[in-house]
Design a protein around this motif. Sequence first.
Motif, PDB file in Angstrom:
ATOM      1  N   ASN A 124     -16.900   2.197 -19.902  1.00  0.00           N
ATOM      2  CA  ASN A 124     -16.378   3.269 -20.724  1.00  0.00           C
ATOM      3  C   ASN A 124     -17.433   3.611 -21.771  1.00  0.00           C
ATOM      4  O   ASN A 124     -17.981   2.720 -22.402  1.00  0.00           O
ATOM      5  CB  ASN A 124     -15.084   2.786 -21.391  1.00  0.00           C
ATOM      6  N   MET A 125     -17.700   4.893 -21.950  1.00  0.00           N
ATOM      7  CA  MET A 125     -18.641   5.350 -22.970  1.00  0.00           C
ATOM      8  C   MET A 125     -17.884   6.202 -23.972  1.00  0.00           C
ATOM      9  O   MET A 125     -17.143   7.107 -23.587  1.00  0.00           O
ATOM     10  CB  MET A 125     -19.760   6.161 -22.330  1.00  0.00           C
ATOM     11  N   TYR A 126     -18.074   5.913 -25.260  1.00  0.00           N
ATOM     12  CA  TYR A 126     -17.387   6.650 -26.330  1.00  0.00           C
ATOM     13  C   TYR A 126     -18.279   7.767 -26.874  1.00  0.00           C
ATOM     14  O   TYR A 126     -19.495   7.615 -26.949  1.00  0.00           O
ATOM     15  CB  TYR A 126     -17.043   5.708 -27.490  1.00  0.00           C
ATOM     16  N   PHE A 127     -17.638   8.846 -27.306  1.00  0.00           N
ATOM     17  CA  PHE A 127     -18.362   9.987 -27.850  1.00  0.00           C
ATOM     18  C   PHE A 127     -18.090  10.215 -29.328  1.00  0.00           C
ATOM     19  O   PHE A 127     -18.544  11.201 -29.898  1.00  0.00           O
ATOM     20  CB  PHE A 127     -18.051  11.243 -27.033  1.00  0.00           C
ATOM     21  N   SER A 128     -17.353   9.312 -29.951  1.00  0.00           N
ATOM     22  CA  SER A 128     -17.138   9.374 -31.399  1.00  0.00           C
ATOM     23  C   SER A 128     -16.751   7.989 -31.900  1.00  0.00           C
ATOM     24  O   SER A 128     -16.514   7.080 -31.112  1.00  0.00           O
ATOM     25  CB  SER A 128     -16.049  10.391 -31.757  1.00  0.00           C
ATOM     26  N   ASP A 129     -16.652   7.866 -33.214  1.00  0.00           N
ATOM     27  CA  ASP A 129     -16.258   6.611 -33.851  1.00  0.00           C
ATOM     28  C   ASP A 129     -14.755   6.544 -34.101  1.00  0.00           C
ATOM     29  O   ASP A 129     -14.270   5.598 -34.706  1.00  0.00           O
ATOM     30  CB  ASP A 129     -16.977   6.457 -35.198  1.00  0.00           C
ATOM     31  N   LYS A 130     -14.031   7.552 -33.665  1.00  0.00           N
ATOM     32  CA  LYS A 130     -12.609   7.653 -33.990  1.00  0.00           C
ATOM     33  C   LYS A 130     -11.764   6.728 -33.125  1.00  0.00           C
ATOM     34  O   LYS A 130     -11.978   6.596 -31.935  1.00  0.00           O
ATOM     35  CB  LYS A 130     -12.132   9.088 -33.820  1.00  0.00           C
ATOM     36  N   GLU A 131     -10.792   6.103 -33.776  1.00  0.00           N
ATOM     37  CA  GLU A 131      -9.821   5.264 -33.078  1.00  0.00           C
ATOM     38  C   GLU A 131      -8.848   6.165 -32.304  1.00  0.00           C
ATOM     39  O   GLU A 131      -8.725   7.329 -32.628  1.00  0.00           O
ATOM     40  CB  GLU A 131      -9.037   4.428 -34.111  1.00  0.00           C
ATOM     41  N   PRO A 132      -8.167   5.641 -31.311  1.00  0.00           N
ATOM     42  CA  PRO A 132      -8.118   4.234 -30.930  1.00  0.00           C
ATOM     43  C   PRO A 132      -9.255   3.857 -29.982  1.00  0.00           C
ATOM     44  O   PRO A 132      -9.793   4.691 -29.276  1.00  0.00           O
ATOM     45  CB  PRO A 132      -6.772   4.122 -30.212  1.00  0.00           C
ATOM     46  N   GLY A 133      -9.541   2.571 -29.985  1.00  0.00           N
ATOM     47  CA  GLY A 133     -10.506   2.027 -29.049  1.00  0.00           C
ATOM     48  C   GLY A 133      -9.786   1.626 -27.769  1.00  0.00           C
ATOM     49  O   GLY A 133      -8.645   2.005 -27.528  1.00  0.00           O
ATOM     50  N   THR A 134     -10.460   0.839 -26.959  1.00  0.00           N
ATOM     51  CA  THR A 134      -9.868   0.331 -25.722  1.00  0.00           C
ATOM     52  C   THR A 134      -9.354  -1.074 -25.987  1.00  0.00           C
ATOM     53  O   THR A 134     -10.095  -1.928 -26.476  1.00  0.00           O
ATOM     54  CB  THR A 134     -10.918   0.319 -24.597  1.00  0.00           C
ATOM     55  N   TYR A 135      -8.088  -1.309 -25.676  1.00  0.00           N
ATOM     56  CA  TYR A 135      -7.458  -2.610 -25.878  1.00  0.00           C
ATOM     57  C   TYR A 135      -7.509  -3.374 -24.560  1.00  0.00           C
ATOM     58  O   TYR A 135      -7.107  -2.856 -23.512  1.00  0.00           O
ATOM     59  CB  TYR A 135      -6.003  -2.423 -26.325  1.00  0.00           C
TER      60      TYR A 135
END
Length: 180
Positions: A124-135
């Motif tokens: 998984n690649m994120y495009f921002s710092d915003k929550e939620p993350g991956t649990y």
Amino acid sequence: MKLIGKQKQTNFGVIQKKLFFIDYNDSKVIDRLQNKIKENLIPSMTRRTNVKGEMTSWNCFVDDKDFLKVMEFINPYLFKFICDYKKQTDRVNLIDAWGNKLLKNDYIQKHDHMVGGWNGLSGNMYFSDKEPGTYFVSLKGGIKPKKGRIVIFDSTELHLVDVVKDKEPRYTLAFNMKYE
């Protein structure tokens, strides 16, 4: 968390031998990938899978030159993780790669990526710092999102994304790999 190294300002680490993360910092590539997700969302895929939001096609990024740059960047870390914690391997194949867009009140159901019984890793690649993350269920905790952060985990790991509370969309790029 056991940090396995820093190299050329690259932040990466392994968590309980179950997953690793690495921070990719080429903001131009990251921004282009996010824009490609926006441009390639398929209305008929909306809320039809574990992703209770919008999606691209499953293979949207398999041959994408920007995503292949990301894969090339993570390649040495990926092989180290597989060989140290899984088994010796000399080949990893990208099976599929798709984009997700979650709006306020969207979420991703608890699921794994186990397909066909082969040895696999997912990411998984994120495009921002915003929550939620991956649990991650087995870790009883989540990965904090960070723009450019990539998380790689065994395809059997159950994971989910809680309901998005922010008005800004949450974009991610997910993928599956097979190793032999």
